[in-house]
Design a protein around this motif. Structure first.
Motif, PDB file in Angstrom:
ATOM      1  N   ARG A  63      43.000  31.371  74.475  1.00 15.65           N
ATOM      2  CA  ARG A  63      44.235  31.804  75.107  1.00 15.65           C
ATOM      3  C   ARG A  63      44.151  31.504  76.601  1.00 15.65           C
ATOM      4  NH1 ARG A  63      48.487  32.839  72.135  1.00 15.65           N
ATOM      5  NH2 ARG A  63      49.178  34.601  73.410  1.00 15.65           N
ATOM      6  N   VAL A  64      45.215  30.980  77.155  1.00 14.70           N
ATOM      7  CA  VAL A  64      45.271  30.628  78.570  1.00 14.70           C
ATOM      8  C   VAL A  64      46.536  31.223  79.170  1.00 14.70           C
ATOM      9  CG1 VAL A  64      45.363  28.750  80.240  1.00 14.70           C
ATOM     10  CG2 VAL A  64      44.007  28.482  78.155  1.00 14.70           C
ATOM     11  N   ARG A  73      49.716  24.344  79.627  1.00 14.42           N
ATOM     12  CA  ARG A  73      48.981  23.238  80.240  1.00 14.42           C
ATOM     13  C   ARG A  73      49.564  22.834  81.583  1.00 14.42           C
ATOM     14  NH1 ARG A  73      48.424  18.691  76.156  1.00 14.42           N
ATOM     15  NH2 ARG A  73      47.234  20.318  75.079  1.00 14.42           N
ATOM     16  N   HIS A  74      50.877  22.992  81.765  1.00 13.97           N
ATOM     17  CA  HIS A  74      51.495  22.600  83.035  1.00 13.97           C
ATOM     18  C   HIS A  74      51.069  23.502  84.188  1.00 13.97           C
ATOM     19  CE1 HIS A  74      54.060  25.791  81.497  1.00 13.97           C
ATOM     20  NE2 HIS A  74      54.591  25.932  82.694  1.00 13.97           N
ATOM     21  N   SER A  99      51.059  11.369  91.359  1.00 11.21           N
ATOM     22  CA  SER A  99      51.010  11.307  89.904  1.00 11.21           C
ATOM     23  C   SER A  99      50.625  12.648  89.296  1.00 11.21           C
ATOM     24  CB  SER A  99      50.028  10.214  89.442  1.00 11.21           C
ATOM     25  OG  SER A  99      48.676  10.573  89.708  1.00 11.21           O
ATOM     26  N   GLY A 100      50.047  13.542  90.092  1.00 10.14           N
ATOM     27  CA  GLY A 100      49.759  14.878  89.607  1.00 10.14           C
ATOM     28  C   GLY A 100      51.016  15.690  89.343  1.00 10.14           C
ATOM     29  N   ARG A 101      52.168  15.210  89.798  1.00  9.36           N
ATOM     30  CA  ARG A 101      53.441  15.906  89.591  1.00  9.36           C
ATOM     31  C   ARG A 101      54.172  15.442  88.328  1.00  9.36           C
ATOM     32  NH1 ARG A 101      54.442  20.441  91.589  1.00  9.36           N
ATOM     33  NH2 ARG A 101      56.672  20.015  91.411  1.00  9.36           N
ATOM     34  N   LEU A 102      53.605  14.484  87.596  1.00 10.19           N
ATOM     35  CA  LEU A 102      54.321  13.905  86.459  1.00 10.19           C
ATOM     36  C   LEU A 102      54.687  14.948  85.413  1.00 10.19           C
ATOM     37  CD1 LEU A 102      52.471  10.504  85.928  1.00 10.19           C
ATOM     38  CD2 LEU A 102      54.833  10.853  86.661  1.00 10.19           C
ATOM     39  N   ALA A 156      50.044  19.598  91.434  1.00  6.22           N
ATOM     40  CA  ALA A 156      50.783  20.176  90.309  1.00  6.22           C
ATOM     41  C   ALA A 156      51.104  21.650  90.524  1.00  6.22           C
ATOM     42  CB  ALA A 156      49.984  20.001  89.021  1.00  6.22           C
ATOM     43  N   GLY A 157      50.512  22.281  91.553  1.00  7.01           N
ATOM     44  CA  GLY A 157      50.740  23.695  91.795  1.00  7.01           C
ATOM     45  C   GLY A 157      50.160  24.571  90.702  1.00  7.01           C
TER      46      GLY A 157
END
Length: 257
Positions: A63-64, A73-74, A99-102, A156-157
């Motif tokens: 669990r995450v 995952r986002h 690209s980390g924002r994709l 990605a924050g």
């Protein structure tokens, strides 16, 4: 959130018929800077892949942030091992970090918006490489490239930052500086770091576990001889020198410092 941000219960993973993780029960709490150490081949990367939902356990649950890895995952920032990147690809540092924002970009064709660019700029600033944004990634030093990899994850924050051997290809001063930066990030995210190098751990780490198929931890920043012996399979004596590395158990009375 009040509960664990990562919660593994009875997790076992086999690859190619070989057990890699066995009966892992582990909780990571908000604000932790949790380091997992262990020998090469001990299952550290597999553990991270299970947390990310890239591997489905044969048994147990993961669990995450209160949900499944796929659902959350986002909200996870992942820094894979340095050697997994192809730095010969002709891309600028800024483009790589963007690209980390994709995962946040919607529609087709995918276009970055103002928020994406602001997040990337902030990540570059945090890692101290804003002045390198226009440089080709392949022309940077190893330490600068590693900063760019981490900046890509930060863009990605994430609420949880997961790092796989982040200091293995950098010198000791650079590694120490990375640890200082990561400690500063704990105000806004939880950090999980895996490494085979005990010497890479610093006073900034709040909790330590040893992994070699099974997980051994006291859920605090101490490494005991029993933990190391269980994980590495041989008797050890722990001797720590110098101040920033304080993760070892206290020396007994009468021992040399």
């Amino acid at each position: 959130m009040e509960g664990p941000v990562i919660d593994l219960s009875g997790v076992s993973v086999s690859l190619g018929g070989r057990p890699v993780l066995q009966d892992i029960t582990w909780k990571v709490m908000p604000g932790d800077f949790f380091a997992v150490i262990g020998p090469n081949g001990g299952g550290k990367t597999t553990l991270l892949r299970a947390i990310l939902g890239l591997i489905k356990p044969a048994a147990g649950t993961v669990r995450v942030l209160g949900g499944s890895p796929a659902e959350k995952r986002h909200l996870l920032g992942y820094v894979p091992q340095y050697r997994t990147f192809d730095f010969s690809y002709p891309v600028s540092v800024q483009e790589m970090v963007l690209s980390g924002r994709l995962g946040h970009v919607r529609g087709f064709p995918r276009r970055y918006n103002r928020e994406d660019r602001e997040m990337a700029a902030s990540a570059l600033q945090t890692m101290g490489i804003a002045d390198l944004a226009g440089r080709e990634i392949g022309r940077l030093s190893g330490g600068q490239q590693q900063r760019a990899i981490i900046a890509r994850a930060l863009a990605a924050g994430p609420e949880v930052l997961i790092l796989d051997e982040p200091t293995v290809y950098v010198d000791a001063p650079t590694g120490d500086h990375f640890m200082e930066i990561l400690d500063g990030l704990r105000e806004t995210m939880t950090i999980v770091l895996v490494t085979h190098d005990i010497g890479a751990l610093s006073s900034h780490v709040t909790k330590v576990a040893c992994l070699n198929r099974h997980l051994y931890t006291h859920n605090d920043a101490r490494i005991t001889g029993d933990m190391i012996q269980a994980a590495y399979g041989c008797p050890v004596d722990l001797i720590a020198h110098g101040l920033p590395h304080r993760v070892f158990a206290d020396h007994g009375e009468g021992e040399e410092p």
